[in-house]
Motif scaffolding. Structure first.
Motif, PDB file in Angstrom:
ATOM      1  N   ASP A 241      -1.791   4.895  25.771  1.00 22.94           N
ATOM      2  CA  ASP A 241      -1.260   5.354  27.051  1.00 22.94           C
ATOM      3  C   ASP A 241      -1.524   6.849  27.241  1.00 22.94           C
ATOM      4  OD1 ASP A 241       0.117   5.008  29.452  1.00 22.94           O
ATOM      5  OD2 ASP A 241       1.984   5.735  28.554  1.00 22.94           O
TER       6      ASP A 241
ATOM      7  N   ARG C  66       4.111   1.462  27.455  1.00 24.28           N
ATOM      8  CA  ARG C  66       2.758   1.018  27.825  1.00 24.28           C
ATOM      9  C   ARG C  66       1.828   1.014  26.616  1.00 24.28           C
ATOM     10  NH1 ARG C  66       3.902   3.779  32.885  1.00 24.28           N
ATOM     11  NH2 ARG C  66       3.366   5.766  31.965  1.00 24.28           N
ATOM     12  N   GLY C  67       2.011   1.993  25.754  1.00 20.42           N
ATOM     13  CA  GLY C  67       1.238   2.004  24.516  1.00 20.42           C
ATOM     14  C   GLY C  67       2.174   2.424  23.407  1.00 20.42           C
ATOM     15  N   THR C 266      -4.012  -3.656  19.295  1.00 19.93           N
ATOM     16  CA  THR C 266      -5.307  -3.150  18.846  1.00 19.93           C
ATOM     17  C   THR C 266      -5.080  -2.128  17.744  1.00 19.93           C
ATOM     18  OG1 THR C 266      -5.225  -1.514  20.611  1.00 19.93           O
ATOM     19  CG2 THR C 266      -6.572  -3.458  21.012  1.00 19.93           C
ATOM     20  N   ASP C 267      -6.063  -2.012  16.878  1.00 20.87           N
ATOM     21  CA  ASP C 267      -6.061  -0.909  15.921  1.00 20.87           C
ATOM     22  C   ASP C 267      -6.982   0.153  16.473  1.00 20.87           C
ATOM     23  OD1 ASP C 267      -4.408  -2.297  14.312  1.00 20.87           O
ATOM     24  OD2 ASP C 267      -5.853  -2.685  12.704  1.00 20.87           O
ATOM     25  N   GLU C 268      -6.489   1.344  16.578  1.00 24.04           N
ATOM     26  CA  GLU C 268      -7.316   2.443  17.040  1.00 24.04           C
ATOM     27  C   GLU C 268      -7.483   3.380  15.862  1.00 24.04           C
ATOM     28  OE1 GLU C 268      -8.658   2.147  19.858  1.00 24.04           O
ATOM     29  OE2 GLU C 268      -7.345   0.883  21.077  1.00 24.04           O
ATOM     30  N   SER C 269      -8.710   3.440  15.354  1.00 22.10           N
ATOM     31  CA  SER C 269      -8.890   4.107  14.068  1.00 22.10           C
ATOM     32  C   SER C 269     -10.210   4.853  14.032  1.00 22.10           C
ATOM     33  CB  SER C 269      -8.878   3.042  12.973  1.00 22.10           C
ATOM     34  OG  SER C 269      -9.503   3.505  11.807  1.00 22.10           O
ATOM     35  N   ASP C 270     -10.266   5.922  13.277  1.00 19.91           N
ATOM     36  CA  ASP C 270     -11.530   6.608  13.067  1.00 19.91           C
ATOM     37  C   ASP C 270     -12.119   6.226  11.710  1.00 19.91           C
ATOM     38  OD1 ASP C 270      -9.897   7.877  11.285  1.00 19.91           O
ATOM     39  OD2 ASP C 270     -10.285   9.896  12.009  1.00 19.91           O
ATOM     40  N   LEU C 277      -1.566  -0.373  17.631  1.00 23.72           N
ATOM     41  CA  LEU C 277      -1.030  -0.063  18.941  1.00 23.72           C
ATOM     42  C   LEU C 277      -0.684  -1.345  19.671  1.00 23.72           C
ATOM     43  CD1 LEU C 277      -0.954   2.700  20.479  1.00 23.72           C
ATOM     44  CD2 LEU C 277      -3.073   1.981  21.576  1.00 23.72           C
ATOM     45  N   SER C 279      -0.078  -2.478  23.387  1.00 22.10           N
ATOM     46  CA  SER C 279      -0.209  -1.979  24.748  1.00 22.10           C
ATOM     47  C   SER C 279      -0.036  -3.138  25.726  1.00 22.10           C
ATOM     48  CB  SER C 279      -1.570  -1.308  24.949  1.00 22.10           C
ATOM     49  OG  SER C 279      -2.602  -2.173  24.527  1.00 22.10           O
ATOM     50  N   LEU C 287      -9.905 -10.443  30.193  1.00 23.76           N
ATOM     51  CA  LEU C 287      -9.863 -10.431  28.739  1.00 23.76           C
ATOM     52  C   LEU C 287      -8.640 -11.153  28.185  1.00 23.76           C
ATOM     53  CD1 LEU C 287     -12.111  -8.341  29.043  1.00 23.76           C
ATOM     54  CD2 LEU C 287     -11.070  -7.060  27.196  1.00 23.76           C
TER      55      LEU C 287
ATOM     56  N   ARG D 651     -12.123  14.783  17.522  1.00 25.39           N
ATOM     57  CA  ARG D 651     -10.971  13.904  17.608  1.00 25.39           C
ATOM     58  C   ARG D 651      -9.852  14.699  16.985  1.00 25.39           C
ATOM     59  NH1 ARG D 651     -10.961   7.710  17.090  1.00 25.39           N
ATOM     60  NH2 ARG D 651      -8.788   7.219  16.741  1.00 25.39           N
TER      61      ARG D 651
END
Lengths: 320, 149, 356, 652
Positions: A241, C66-67, C266-270, C277, C279, C287, D651
């Motif tokens: 978000d 929302r997230g 979802t996984d938000e990863s580097d 997350l 959301s 989707l 980032r």
């Protein structure tokens, strides 16, 4: 015959050759029309084109590709049709374009501002046009508003009020409001300065709920189901978000529309949170117009899908 | 990754493999001293560079982005840099309206033989970014500080 | 009326101070005007709450962000054995207590559609969503009753009303330059402890205001046949194609809806560190039901709109004792860019099914 | 994924300014990195063995080497990882030499930068996919552009080895500059005696097709399968009928035409055969001098031609040829020396260029091998040679040494003495550059045996005085001004890339330097290859060189071309675009921009979709950057990979 009747005749005449004609009909409340899919003469009853015809019916054309359809268009909608055809996203010969002179459409947010303190737009029980004014029935009594005060911003800079590429044009062509879009709004906006603009977008985008109404209302966003906003491959955006991701989506939308956006403003109108997302696209349109003299919607190849070996207008930095 | 505090700023370069990356190599072979800030992403052609890569870097915290490709008429793939030139030139129009200093992004052409030109480009761009200082980062807070507050 | 049920009063003049004091202890969310929208923002001293114009969005994100970061993770290298990685999970920090001041009655009722899905009651207690519950249990909702209906309002169709107390901790009714507060929970009592009791005149004015608001709503349509009608039309492509023709299948309706509770993870990863997350997701999105194979059982917007309406007026009620998963706030109508009207669809369905 | 990282010291080249061990230690914390070490020379055999051993020991599935530029050793390391059973595309390089250690001395900054570049490489590697090349058939035909000595050598070597060769020469005859030379240094043997038979071989070779008086119009396609368009310029003589009898050239009334072959030393006719040994020995009309074209009447040549070969209506003609490889051998041109007003700027007839002088010395030249002053036809006594005219002169943008002028000047001084025993040569020079077998000895002989007087200094002025030319210059060794009374002045004019070389480079999609010389693939290791697969270089088009070097390069280019075209099938580079059909919406934007027409529209269950023609795609990625939904992705440079590199840096 009134324009409405002429349009109805034009639609009736077209109906035998098309699977439907897209126009406008009654909406859920007095200030709002709804897109109308006319499949037979019975559907014509609710048809009306005019001050409330805000929706851009060109939006629906790519999804109707494959059969002949009719569409009733304002001047700006016709630009979208032209651009879709130029990009072969629709087949022009599959679309029967019915044009009429447009003198501007309502901006409900402006009505809200006018009514502020008295009532909400959702409380308006009826709208009646009276020449250059509209009369609104509100809980506080009848309110008269000048149309020019509640007309959408885009109409104030309209250079194409008459669908130029119409197959059938109904009514007298009206004079354009301006001959050139000077992009004064963008110049003024930019004049606010970098720091303020950055803070502006942080603030505005923090309201974004990622509903993508902006995208889905855009007649030229044809990726639709395959939009990179949600894909993981490629993975441009997280699903979080955060302001950065939300702003980045607007950047994606603007960049994808650079040299393509006709400025119909549906993205901004569709935004339920009132985020002025058209500004980014107009900033790019201004640049494209300056560099390549290109106004989207005229039917030429979009400037970013072609090039000149010598670019007379691009002044490259020489690094001396 | 954070930059070397106090010394460097974050500068990202997108270079085509055939000309500019080679030019940067030539500069290295010639031992042409350059500032250390720049980090180069190698791509086959400047035409491969989606302007959104530039934006991703800038929104993601880069203080400067430099794109370099083959000189016009000398693209290894014949036409890629012509498209890049238009797209990147158009992109410049988006930066100010977002509140990003347009001087944080530049594009240019450096051939594989132009080691010295590359040194000059890197040095002047880096100096330009240092003169601008670190870029203000876009917030990730759900509610940013209010305007006028 | 027991002592605890004494109604309180706060004048509009005293309100900012009261909210400022509350904001010292809790996060306090109030509707605020921003541009052309009214959104819930955390209250800071000096802010003005917008209690006149109805909020564009619902306040569900206070309880259902929302997230939402569920936890973060990191792969740490082992000094002794560099090739080895240790996965370190860190739970997201516990949310603090929150107050929503000035929610619509519909917004408060919206959570009642969430609750059976997330508190386990809908599944016989087996599936409890702790992330939801911990926020839900710590959020106090002060409803500000509507003074009148909008064109798009239909709360009375689905068991609500402009001053419905359902789901609220406190119900505030505008009267005599202030708010008469009906205290509906223990938390509400604590929240309003410092306030004086309402006077008889204030109470009478409030009752009159509620009456006026209720009277402003048109008579409710009978949608009791909707669950069966929608079920009957499940296979009617023609009906849904027609109803969805002008829908542009964005997520505005679902994201503004106080009762839509679907989410994505979802996984938000580097690669080194990241977050898991949760959301918002919405059934109008292509989707939503896209399968890994590429097959989508709801390939077009007609299928998806059918699901949205069907879920709210047929499938959900069949699972949760007849309650519609719709609070009638009308935001989906009011904010729909293409003027899709769920009321019309439900009524058309009832009519169409009767003809079949 | 299990990534191994190897930080190369490159001796002290990297380790001198980068703490390689520290980089390796930081790399060991990066995502999916299970092994990281520093290594003395990664590219050397022990280094490659160490990488292979580590792959096997640690079960690595991907490798990052941080060393020199990938443009140098990426193929080396790819082969190495492949030997260990890892797909060659599961490999990334971080350039910490050319882009780090060699451009700065700050160890802290360099070490940090190197570590970040490794992080980027590792982030990209995590998203690499195994790629397998596809095979495609090869057209076993070689195009040689330019019929000078380098091109001739390349063509003959290739043709002798059995390859079909197409040669394109822009002049009406092959032979190039060498054909104009009288003798060659340092042996002073007859140029045309050496070259002549080779030219005849070209004409007679069954594997060689020669297009003289023709130019390359367009090149499309790719290695193994180039489509070439050749424009045969109109000669107004049907070469199938022309026997080369020369009758037309005798009768042509337009006798004041500029003699291109003879560098304008004496006039020629409008219809010409450039010189007696010309290959092909065919006549052609120089339209700008022809009366038929200028005045609309004449027709003499047509009347006298015994075979009726003259055809004034002839048009340019385009021939299309498919070839598998291309050798560019377009040679050089002389610098325009007329910019030097101090040398008369062309106003003094007795100031000639070295190449004009060469024609005077040639027995088959316009003067029959007699050295005569152009002004009055008398035999000169004092001949002054001025070197470095247009070489080593930054003021006219020619700072480089042309390389062969010192030697040919010495040769011409010797020949002068041979032709006119009573003559005296003076040579003004800056430095004598004579590396090469027997070269320095040669320059000594001209002074010691032939008595040429070498004056070290530049000529500042040439001016006429009573039928003679006064040559004024400095003698820097003596520290005095000198002035020589010359009968003839020969300017050793420097050379430059041939006219329009940059336009040709653009057609061939090869790089060229600031002077227009074509860029070799690597200055040391790929001297005749270019960065465009299948295009090779020979001779002076790559950089000025003398005959032996040109010939050597011609052979080298032929060898490289033969190596390429000896295979029936070539492996395509799998780093190409591919379409996700699910995500493609058939908007055609990729098709519109693809420079190679490598994308076509196909119908998939009624939906239009883009499809990449795998052997045509060159992997530029323009389509990828154009596709709004990223449905077309360039393998090995996908959006996600570039984003991963960006996010490794940006980032926060």
């Amino acid at each position: 015959m009134s324009i409405q009747d002429e349009l109805k005749s034009a639609i009736t005449a077209a109906l035998p050759d098309v699977s439907c004609v897209v126009g406008w009909g009654a909406g859920p409340e007095p200030l709002r029309a709804a897109p109308l899919f006319i499949r037979g003469e019975a559907d014509l009853e609710g048809f009306s084109a005019g001050f409330l015809s805000v929706n851009n019916p060109a939006l629906y054309l790519p999804s109707l590709k494959g059969s002949k359809v009719g569409v009733v268009v304002k001047g700006c909608d016709a630009r979208s049709v032209g651009q879709l055809a130029a990009e072969t996203l629709i087949k022009r010969e599959e679309v029967h374009v019915i044009g009429y002179p447009c003198r501007g459409v309502i901006d409900v947010d402006k009505v809200a501002a006018k009514l502020a303190g008295a009532c909400e737009t959702g409380e308006v029980a009826a709208l009646r046009e009276d020449g250059d004014d509209v009369l609104l029935n509100t809980p506080k009594g009848e309110v008269r508003l000048a149309k020019k005060d509640i007309t959408a911003d885009k109409c104030g800079r309209c250079a194409f009020p008459n669908a130029g590429n119409a197959d059938v044009f109904v009514g007298e062509r009206c004079a354009p409001v301006v001959t050139e879009d000077g992009y004064a709004d963008i110049a003024d906006f930019e004049a606010r300065g970098l720091d303020e603009l950055k803070a502006f977008w942080e603030q505005e985008m923090s309201r974004c709920i990622r509903c993508y109404a902006c995208r889905n209302a855009c007649p030229l966003c044809v990726c639709r189901d395959q939009c990179v906003a949600m894909s993981r491959e490629p993975h441009w955006l997280s699903q979080g978000d955060g302001v950065r991701d939300k702003l980045f989506f607007q950047i994606i939308h603007a960049v994808h529309l650079s040299g393509r956006c006709t400025g119909c403003g549906e993205c901004e109108r569709a935004c339920p949170l009132g985020i002025p997302v058209l500004k980014l696209k107009r900033a790019l349109s201004r640049r494209v117009e300056k560099l390549f003299g290109y106004k989207a919607g005229g039917g030429d190849t979009p400037p970013l899908l072609t090039f000149l070996v010598e670019e007379p207008t691009i002044k490259e930095r020489d690094w001396k | 990754m954070s930059v070397l505090e106090g010394k460097e700023l974050r500068i990202v370069g997108f270079l085509c493999n055939w000309c500019s990356y080679g030019g940067a190599d030539t500069a290295g072979v010639g031992r042409f001293t350059q500032p250390t800030d720049l980090r180069i992403v190698r791509v086959p052609c400047s035409g491969r560079i989606n302007p959104l890569f530039v934006m991703k870097a800038l929104i993601g915290g880069a203080d400067g982005v430099l794109v370099s490709g083959c000189h016009p008429r000398d693209c290894h793939y014949a036409e890629g840099n012509y498209y890049a030139r238009r797209r990147l030139e158009v992109l410049k129009g988006l930066l100010p309206v977002l509140g990003i200093d347009p001087r944080r992004f530049e594009y240019t052409w450096v051939s594989a033989s132009e080691g010295q030109r590359w040194q000059h480009v890197v040095s002047s761009f880096t100096a330009q970014i240092h003169a601008l200082g670190p870029a203000a980062r876009f917030t990730e807070a759900p509610e940013p500080a209010r305007l006028g507050a | 009326m027991s002592a605890e049920n004494v109604k309180k009063f706060i004048s509009f003049d005293a309100l900012p101070g009261f909210l400022a004091r509350a904001a010292e202890k809790n996060a306090v969310y109030v509707p605020r005007r921003e541009g052309n929208a009214v959104v819930y923002r955390s209250f800071k001293a000096g802010d003005e709450a917008e209690l006149g114009v109805r909020p564009t969005e619902s306040c569900k994100h206070v309880v259902f962000p929302r997230g939402e970061e569920l936890f973060s993770f990191a792969r740490e290298a082992d000094k002794e054995e560099p090739g080895k990685r240790r996965l370190v999970l860190t739970e997201a920090s516990e949310p603090g207590a929150a107050v929503v001041f000035g929610a619509l009655s519909c917004d408060a009722r919206g959570f009642l559609a969430f609750d059976p899905v997330y508190n386990g009651s809908g599944t016989g207690g087996t599936a409890k969503d702790s992330y939801y519950l911990r926020r839900r249990n710590r959020t106090l909702i002060v409803v500000k009753a509507c003074k009148n209906a909008l064109n798009t309002c239909f709360c009375n169709w689905v068991g609500g009303g402009p001053a419905s107390p359902q789901g609220a901790d406190v119900l505030a009714v505008e009267a005599e330059q202030g708010l008469v507060l009906d205290i509906l929970s223990g938390e509400g009592t604590a929240f309003t402890e410092s306030l004086p009791a309402a006077s008889e005149a204030q109470l009478a004015a409030a009752a009159a205001a509620v009456k006026a608001a209720e009277d402003s709503l048109p008579k409710a349509a009978d949608v009791s046949a909707a669950p069966a009608s929608l079920a009957a039309l499940f296979s009617s492509a023609e009906f849904w194609n027609k109803e969805s023709a002008h829908c542009l299948y964005c997520g505005a309706c679902t994201y503004l809806c106080p009762t839509c509770y679907c989410f994505n993870i979802t996984d938000e990863s580097d690669g080194l560190t990241g977050v898991r997350l949760r959301s918002w997701d919405n059934c109008m999105s292509p989707l939503f039901t896209l399968e890994a194979s590429g097959h989508n059982p709801r390939p077009n917007k007609a299928d998806r709109l059918k699901n949205r309406v069907g879920h709210k007026f047929s499938y959900y009620p069949s699972l949760h004792s007849g309650r519609f998963s719709c609070c009638g706030c009308g935001r989906c109508i009011k904010s729909c860019p293409s003027s899709v009207d769920i009321r019309k669809i439900v009524l058309d369905a009832v009519k169409e099914a009767a003809n079949v | 994924m299990k990534i191994g990282v190897f930080i190369c010291h490159c001796g002290s080249n990297i380790a001198g300014t980068v703490d390689c061990a520290a980089v390796a230690e930081r790399a060991s914390t990066y995502p999916d990195v299970v092994y990281a070490t520093d290594i003395m020379y990664a590219c050397a055999e022990p280094g490659q063995d160490a990488i292979i051993a580590a792959i096997k020991k640690h079960g690595l599935t991907g490798v990052v080497v941080a060393s020199c530029t990938p443009r140098m050793h990426e193929p080396t390391f790819r082969k190495a990882v492949e030997r260990a059973g890892v797909n060659r595309y599961m490999f990334e390089m971080a350039n910490i030499r050319e882009h780090v250690s060699w451009i700065g001395k700050d160890i802290e900054a360099n070490t940090n930068k190197a570590a970040e570049l490794v992080r980027m490489a590792a982030a990209k590697l995590r998203l690499d996919r195994e790629l397998k090349p596809k095979s495609f058939p090869v057209t076993k035909r070689l195009l040689v552009i330019g019929g000078g000595v380098a091109g001739i050598q390349a063509a003959l070597d290739a043709a002798d080895a059995g390859l079909e060769v197409v040669m394109v020469e822009k002049q009406p005859t092959i032979g190039g500059k060498m054909a104009k030379l009288d003798k060659t240094f340092p042996t002073v043997d007859c140029s045309s005696c050496i070259l002549g038979p080779r030219m005849v071989d070209v004409a007679q070779h069954p594997n060689i097709t020669l297009y003289a008086y023709a130019e390359l119009e367009e090149v499309s396609g790719y290695v193994g399968n180039f489509d070439v368009k050749i424009r045969k310029k109109a000669t107004y003589v049907d070469w199938d009928k022309c026997t080369g009898c020369g009758l037309c050239t005798e009768k042509c009334p337009s006798k004041k035409s500029y003699d291109r072959f003879n560098e304008g030393v004496g006039p020629t006719t409008a219809i010409i055969i450039p010189f007696p040994q010309a290959i092909p020995k065919k006549a052609s009309i120089e339209r700008e001098y022809c009366r038929q074209f200028n005045k609309g009447k004449c027709g003499v040549c047509a009347k006298v031609c015994p075979t009726g070969a003259v055809n004034y209506e002839m048009q340019d003609e385009t021939v299309e040829v498919k070839v598998g490889g291309i050798v560019a051998a377009t040679g050089y041109d002389l610098v325009d020396w007329k910019v030097y007003s101090e040398y008369g700027g062309g106003r003094y007839p007795d100031v000639v260029t070295s190449l004009q002088y060469e024609r005077m010395l040639s027995a088959s030249g316009p003067t029959g091998g007699h050295v005569k002053r152009p002004s009055d036809g008398t035999e000169p006594v004092n001949v002054v040679f001025v070197q470095c005219v247009g070489s080593r002169d930054p003021s006219i943008g020619r700072p480089y040494c042309s390389g062969f002028c010192c030697m040919y000047t010495a040769k011409q001084a010797i020949l002068t003495k041979d032709h006119i025993p009573g003559s005296q040569s003076y040579v003004f020079y800056m430095d004598i550059r004579s590396p090469g077998k027997g070269y320095d000895e040669f320059t000594r002989r001209v002074q010691e045996e032939y008595g040429a007087r070498y004056v070290r200094g530049r000529v500042s002025m040439i001016y006429p005085k009573g039928g003679k030319l006064m040559v004024r210059g400095a003698d820097t060794l003596m520290g005095t001004q000198v002035e020589v009374e010359a009968d003839l002045v020969v300017l050793a004019v420097g050379a430059e890339a041939s006219a329009n070389s940059s336009a040709l480079a653009e057609k061939l999609r090869i790089s060229y330097d600031g002077y227009g010389f074509f860029m070799e693939g690597h200055p040391k290791l790929k001297p005749v290859e270019t960065n465009t697969a299948g295009v090779f270089l020979a001779g002076s088009c790559q950089g000025l060189k003398d005959i032996p070097s040109s010939v050597a390069q011609g052979s080298a280019a032929a060898a490289k071309a033969l190596g390429l075209l000896s295979r029936d099938m070539l492996d395509s580079d799998p780093q190409i675009a591919s379409v996700s059909v699910n995500r493609c919406v058939g908007c055609r934007k990729c098709i519109e921009v693809c420079p190679f027409k490598a994308i076509q529209e196909v119908d998939m269950r009624g939906q239009p979709k883009a499809e990449v023609i795998e052997t045509v795609c060159q992997g530029c990625g323009l389509c990828n950057a154009t596709c709004p939904q990223g449905a077309i992705q360039l393998s090995h440079f996908t959006d996600n990979q570039i984003l991963a590199e960006v996010e490794a840096l940006c980032r926060f």
